[in-house]
Design a protein around this motif. Structure first.
Motif, short mmCIF file in Angstrom:
data_model
loop_
_atom_site.label_atom_id
_atom_site.label_comp_id
_atom_site.label_asym_id
_atom_site.label_seq_id
_atom_site.Cartn_x
_atom_site.Cartn_y
_atom_site.Cartn_z
N ARG A 5 0.86 -1.18 0.00
CA ARG A 5 0.00 0.00 0.00
C ARG A 5 0.90 1.22 0.00
O ARG A 5 1.72 1.40 0.89
N ARG A 7 1.02 5.54 -0.72
CA ARG A 7 0.28 6.80 -0.87
C ARG A 7 1.08 7.60 -1.89
O ARG A 7 2.16 8.08 -1.59
N ALA A 11 -2.94 9.99 -3.18
CA ALA A 11 -3.94 8.94 -3.34
C ALA A 11 -3.40 7.62 -2.80
O ALA A 11 -2.24 7.26 -3.04
N ASP A 12 -4.24 6.91 -2.07
CA ASP A 12 -3.85 5.58 -1.58
C ASP A 12 -3.96 4.58 -2.72
O ASP A 12 -4.97 4.52 -3.41
N ARG A 13 -2.89 3.81 -2.91
CA ARG A 13 -2.83 2.82 -3.98
C ARG A 13 -2.42 1.49 -3.38
O ARG A 13 -1.59 1.42 -2.48
N ARG A 14 -3.00 0.42 -3.90
CA ARG A 14 -2.69 -0.94 -3.45
C ARG A 14 -2.17 -1.73 -4.63
O ARG A 14 -2.76 -1.73 -5.71
N ASP A 69 3.04 2.65 3.03
CA ASP A 69 2.44 3.60 3.96
C ASP A 69 3.21 4.91 4.08
O ASP A 69 3.03 5.64 5.05
N GLU A 71 4.38 8.65 2.10
CA GLU A 71 3.89 9.58 1.06
C GLU A 71 4.96 9.71 -0.02
O GLU A 71 6.05 10.22 0.22
#
Length: 162
Positions: A5, A7, A11-14, A69, A71
């Protein structure tokens, strides 16, 4: 496969990727963010520079799983006066290194503001001490421009600083 995960640009991306995938490849190939360039793929040219929690890093040397996790800011997420200054001062020619140069300059300005010394300053810069052209060149020396637009890069950074 590892679930990572990130950021990225707010935007949070997985991602489900092998654990050995570099942050550079995760950004370009898995997240479709081509602004970060692959140059030498050995950490020597700076074309892949991005910001991780505001600090400049070479994305080719970082594993994506290391930055879970955190930025990550790529050139696609940058909105900074340096971008227009690069245009005004011809801080690029072919443009390949420009995204790394701009991300590096943003990180460098934060380092200087935080009092981080360089080979030129040797000591921590005094509060509010202005960056000289020599200091800018030293602090940006990790970013190679094969076209030789260094004078424009220095002028662009100096304009934003001053």
């Amino acid at each position: 496969m590892a679930e990572v995960r990130l950021r990225v640009n707010g935007a949070d991306r997985r991602l489900d990727i092998p654990p050995q995938v570099s942050l550079l490849d995760a950004l370009r190939e898995h997240l479709g963010l081509p602004g970060t360039k692959k140059g030498c793929d050995q950490g020597a040219c700076g074309a892949c520079t991005v910001l991780a929690d505001g600090e400049r890093i070479n994305a080719c040397l970082a594993l994506a799983v290391q930055y879970a996790d955190r930025e990550i800011t790529t050139i696609e997420g940058v909105d900074h006066p340096l971008q227009e200054a690069f245009v005004r001062h011809d801080g690029f020619q072919c443009g390949y290194c420009t995204s790394g140069q701009i991300c590096s300059a943003i990180g460098m300005l934060a380092e200087h503001k935080d009092g981080m010394p360089s080979a030129v300053s040797e000591d921590q810069p005094a509060e509010g001490e202005e960056l000289t052209d020599e200091e800018i060149r030293e602090r940006m020396s990790g970013n190679i421009c094969r076209c030789g637009a260094y004078n424009g890069v220095v002028e662009a950074v100096a304009e934003v600083v001053r």
